[in-house]
Write an enzyme that holds these catalytic residues in place. Structure first.
Site, short mmCIF file in Angstrom:
data_model
loop_
_atom_site.label_atom_id
_atom_site.label_comp_id
_atom_site.label_asym_id
_atom_site.label_seq_id
_atom_site.Cartn_x
_atom_site.Cartn_y
_atom_site.Cartn_z
N CYS A 85 0.83 -1.20 0.00
CA CYS A 85 0.00 0.00 0.00
C CYS A 85 0.88 1.26 0.00
O CYS A 85 1.53 1.56 -0.99
CB CYS A 85 -0.97 -0.02 1.18
SG CYS A 85 -2.33 1.15 1.03
N HIS A 172 -3.69 -5.11 0.81
CA HIS A 172 -3.13 -5.58 2.08
C HIS A 172 -3.20 -7.11 2.17
O HIS A 172 -4.21 -7.67 2.59
CB HIS A 172 -3.88 -4.96 3.26
CG HIS A 172 -3.59 -3.52 3.47
ND1 HIS A 172 -2.55 -3.06 4.24
CD2 HIS A 172 -4.20 -2.41 2.96
CE1 HIS A 172 -2.53 -1.74 4.22
NE2 HIS A 172 -3.52 -1.32 3.45
N GLU A 174 -1.79 -9.00 4.30
CA GLU A 174 -1.76 -9.46 5.69
C GLU A 174 -3.15 -9.56 6.31
O GLU A 174 -3.32 -10.20 7.36
CB GLU A 174 -0.88 -8.53 6.54
CG GLU A 174 -1.45 -7.14 6.82
CD GLU A 174 -1.20 -6.12 5.73
OE1 GLU A 174 -1.28 -4.92 6.01
OE2 GLU A 174 -0.93 -6.54 4.57
#
Length: 513
Positions: A85, A172, A174
């Protein structure tokens, strides 16, 4: 990085709410990872010798004055870099690409299409769902980079310069909402960075024991033992490393759960054959807390008084140089860092006097709560300790809202014991991350035995979580709650009402104070 860690992924913190998740995901793969400030220099990073670097997301725009930056010389270190990002935008900015404000901000799930077979997306579907959270986007990738993924609102959703091992994703990975996020991170960690995935809690124990021995030498260490998970794991780990060089002080401040003081002495003094000094300081603490109702003031008083008691006791001992604490990663994060606001002052972080005579040892300060439990099991600590409910340093002092009295403490102590007993009876201990009772400073009207009552209300708080950073209220079966409520109003004096807290974190914190 200690020489017992032969590989590490370094995550640079640019302020994203998801930063800790990146570190957690990588550790779950069996690879050691640390989160560090974005201000690390390239030279400092070179000395750490990470196998890979991840630039996290963040709230800034690369063009904002005062926006978080990193040393752009990290791109000259010949170390693989993944920008996530804001990290991708920063990489683009430094390497000659172009970043602009998006005409339409993108928050939430998005569909991306993969172009070709880039390393990050090896063996992954061509079309997948990811989690976007950005206001800027890359409109022109740096020279030599290829566009690896596109979406309807973000033409450059992923990019790479394979020959340099530079990668960027606008989404993202994660976050669990990204369908194949874990697989993408694994491709970076194992495919690009060539990690072997052999890090484990067993490795961590060896690493920390070596560090403790190197730090302490032949000197003495003092540990504040509360009987909670964190201090218990710290004490056993240090005792395993240096044996009788460790002395534990257990301060009974009168704010403990039912049977806790006796249990601590039996487990550690007898079970682990550790040198534990018990201090009865109940009257001292309660006198200091008289007339105090503000929660932050209570925390500070308890924290400071604990240190003063600790100082008084340590003065009786000779040759103590080090103080061991059970500070966790989440304690440091919640107490405020360069990129995080202070939510509460933590007992382990915020209450130490400036003239403290000890040097600190905090072997758990890179671990999350679930990792501490895993470490405790690896150390052979009994399950009833490892899976004991998280308990704040100020103890029941912050579970009695408002001013503290012995009567109120006894109400919380007895109601909490009933809650814990029934949760165990129904086999729910491992399903609920934390559960406890709290005594709000309110009374209400009731009817018991045909007589009007005007007594206290008990609140039950039970949450599910992984690490305490976020949590959801636990869906305890109604029949279990009914049994708990019935027992509390019948067995605990001065209680005529029980309520259940159904608030998540955020907006609420887990503790009420």
């Amino acid at each position: 990085m200690t020489n017992l860690v032969n590989e590490m992924i370094l995550v640079l913190d640019f302020g994203s709410q998801y930063n800790q998740l990146i570190t957690r995901r990588i550790r779950e793969f069996g690879v050691y990872s640390e989160l560090h400030p974005h201000t690390l220099t390239a030279e400092e990073i070179k000395e750490m010798a990470p196998k890979g670097i991840i630039l996290s997301g963040g709230p800034n725009s690369v063009y904002d004055e005062g926006s978080f930056r990193c040393d752009e010389k990290i791109f000259d270190l010949d170390i693989p870099v993944l920008g996530i990002c804001y990290g991708m935008q920063l990489m683009t900015h430094y390497l000659g690409g172009k970043v602009e404000a998006a005409s339409q901000r993108e928050y939430g799930k998005a569909d991306i299409h993969i172009n070709g077979t880039p390393a990050l997306f090896k063996d992954l579907p061509t079309d997948q769902v990811v989690w976007m959270s950005h206001g800027d986007l890359v409109v022109e990738v740096p020279e030599g980079f290829t566009v690896d993924a596109t979406s309807a609102h973000c033409p450059n959703s992923a990019m790479s310069l394979a020959e340099k091992n530079f990668y960027g994703v606008q989404f993202h990975p994660e976050v669990r909402h990204s369908e194949y996020g874990n697989d993408l991170l694994k491709n970076f960690v194992f495919g690009v960075c060539d990690c072997d995935g052999k890090w484990s809690m067993e490795n961590f124990i060896e690493i920390e024991m070596q560090k403790i021995r190197e730090t302490v030498g032949d000197k003495q260490v003092l540990c504040a033992l509360s009987g909670g998970v964190d201090s218990s794991v710290v004490a056993v780990l240090i005792h395993k490393a240096i044996g009788d060089q460790l002395t534990c002080i257990f301060v009974d401040h009168g704010l403990l759960r039912k049977g806790e003081a006796e249990g601590v002495m039996k487990t550690f003094s007898e079970g682990f054959n550790m040198n534990v000094i018990k201090v009865d300081a109940k009257d001292r603490f309660l006198n200091k807390l008289k007339g105090v109702s503000d929660p932050e003031q209570k925390r500070k008083i308890i924290g400071n008084e604990f240190i003063y008691v600790f100082d008084d006791e340590s003065d009786k001992l000779k040759g103590i140089d080090y103080l061991a604490q059970g500070t966790l990663y989440t304690d440091i994060i919640e107490s405020g860092t360069a990129t995080a606001q202070t939510i509460k002052s933590h007992h382990n972080v915020g209450g130490l006097p400036e003239d403290m005579q000890f040097e600190l040892i905090e072997p758990l300060n890179t671990l999350f709560k679930d990792e501490v439990r895993a470490l405790g099991s690896e150390l052979g600590i009994p399950d009833d300790i490892v899976w004991r409910q998280p308990f704040p340093g100020p103890g029941l002092g912050i579970r009695v809202l408002g001013e503290i009295s012995e009567e109120k403490l006894e109400i919380v102590r007895e109601s909490d014991a009933i809650l814990r007993e029934e949760i165990a009876n129904f086999g729910l201990e491992r399903d609920i991350w934390q559960y406890f009772t709290v005594l709000p400073d309110i009374r209400s009207v009731g009817v018991m035995g045909d007589a009007r009552t005007y007594d206290y209300t008990i609140g039950i708080r039970a949450v599910t979580s992984i690490d305490g950073m976020t949590s959801d209220w636990a869906r305890i079966p109604w029949d279990v709650l009914e049994k708990i409520s019935t027992r509390i109003v019948n067995e605990v004096k001065h209680v005529n009402r029980v309520v259940y807290d159904i608030t998540s974190k955020p907006p609420a914190t887990i503790e009420w104070e």
